[in-house]
Design an enzyme around this catalytic site. Sequence first.
Site, PDB file in Angstrom:
ATOM      1  N   ARG A 105       0.809  -1.211   0.000  1.00 18.29           N
ATOM      2  CA  ARG A 105       0.000   0.000   0.000  1.00 18.29           C
ATOM      3  C   ARG A 105       0.844   1.263   0.000  1.00 18.29           C
ATOM      4  NH1 ARG A 105      -3.388   1.581  -2.672  1.00 18.29           N
ATOM      5  NH2 ARG A 105      -4.244  -0.512  -2.441  1.00 18.29           N
ATOM      6  N   LYS A 140       1.726  24.382  -1.846  1.00 22.92           N
ATOM      7  CA  LYS A 140       0.380  23.798  -1.671  1.00 22.92           C
ATOM      8  C   LYS A 140       0.474  22.289  -1.838  1.00 22.92           C
ATOM      9  CE  LYS A 140      -1.842  28.043  -3.249  1.00 22.92           C
ATOM     10  NZ  LYS A 140      -2.655  28.692  -4.295  1.00 22.92           N
ATOM     11  N   LYS A 172       4.571  37.806   0.415  1.00 21.57           N
ATOM     12  CA  LYS A 172       3.293  37.752  -0.278  1.00 21.57           C
ATOM     13  C   LYS A 172       2.396  38.906   0.161  1.00 21.57           C
ATOM     14  CE  LYS A 172       1.613  33.718  -1.325  1.00 21.57           C
ATOM     15  NZ  LYS A 172       1.908  33.711  -2.777  1.00 21.57           N
ATOM     16  N   GLU A 205       5.863  39.743  -3.916  1.00 26.07           N
ATOM     17  CA  GLU A 205       4.614  39.635  -4.661  1.00 26.07           C
ATOM     18  C   GLU A 205       4.045  41.029  -4.906  1.00 26.07           C
ATOM     19  OE1 GLU A 205       0.255  38.379  -3.330  1.00 26.07           O
ATOM     20  OE2 GLU A 205       1.524  36.604  -3.634  1.00 26.07           O
ATOM     21  N   ASP A 227       0.942  38.812  -9.328  1.00 27.85           N
ATOM     22  CA  ASP A 227      -0.128  37.974  -8.804  1.00 27.85           C
ATOM     23  C   ASP A 227      -1.491  38.366  -9.346  1.00 27.85           C
ATOM     24  OD1 ASP A 227      -0.996  35.872  -6.941  1.00 27.85           O
ATOM     25  OD2 ASP A 227      -2.009  37.510  -5.900  1.00 27.85           O
TER      26      ASP A 227
END
Length: 288
Positions: A105, A140, A172, A205, A227
Amino acid sequence: MQTPTPAYLTPEALTAFIRTALAEDVGDGDHSARAAIPADARNRAHLLVKGEGLLAGMALAPLIFEEVDPTLQLHLLLPDGARVKHGDVAFTVEGPARSILTAERLVLNCMQRMSGIATYTAHLNTLLAGTNARLLDTRKTTPNFRICEKWAVLIGGGVNHRYGLFDMIILKDNHVDYAGGVAPAIAATQKYLADTGRQLPIEIETRTLAEVQQALATGGIARIMLDNMPPDQLREAVALINGRFPTEASGGITEQTIAEVARTGVDYISVGALTHSVKSLDLSLKAY
């Protein structure tokens, strides 16, 4: 497909990942295998491809089998980055039957997701053809699985962005807003680096052309992120920057829009969906 070996792919990091994953899955023992399979039983299995895509995790699988049972014998038939189709066999394994079942697995979980990421990365790269833009991943990622997900992006032909919060500074929108603007955020960061003796690249950013101008006026950065800018604004920003700093387009970029974004002249395009919204490649470990 030959891929570079990034700094995060150390033997220590891979061993720690595998041991943590096995502890989560196996706990105090694989009681299903122990209950049903005689201790001295030996068998063999092969990894059967049941979909189409790019194979990833072939370098990881032997490490998992080795950790479960060093007596297992693995025969790799395909490399990482191989194009595969339904019916292909990626590897065979033979040895103690219980050990094959215990490792099964984790090997499948890793390889299916890694192959899905590599497949999607390779697909998006085809949409960048004819431009100089390079495809970047993001943070992410799935907690505790980042090492495999970023590795898969490389196998698919993408470029790793920073690995975590420690190896690059990205200021950011919230950093900029909390610091009081682009210039104060950069100035505070430069002071922090000087005070702590660290040498880390700084990316800022920007959300508007005015913020781009502020970043250019302040300097002391390694890259400017653009952005959530529409293509026309991206072109203006790239012209304004005029090669003084590398540029990165980010924010809501999809396979329907990535080609147009690339044609604006940006150097990099970051896509969170590479790791957070992929479909795993269907793989199965079958006795034969």
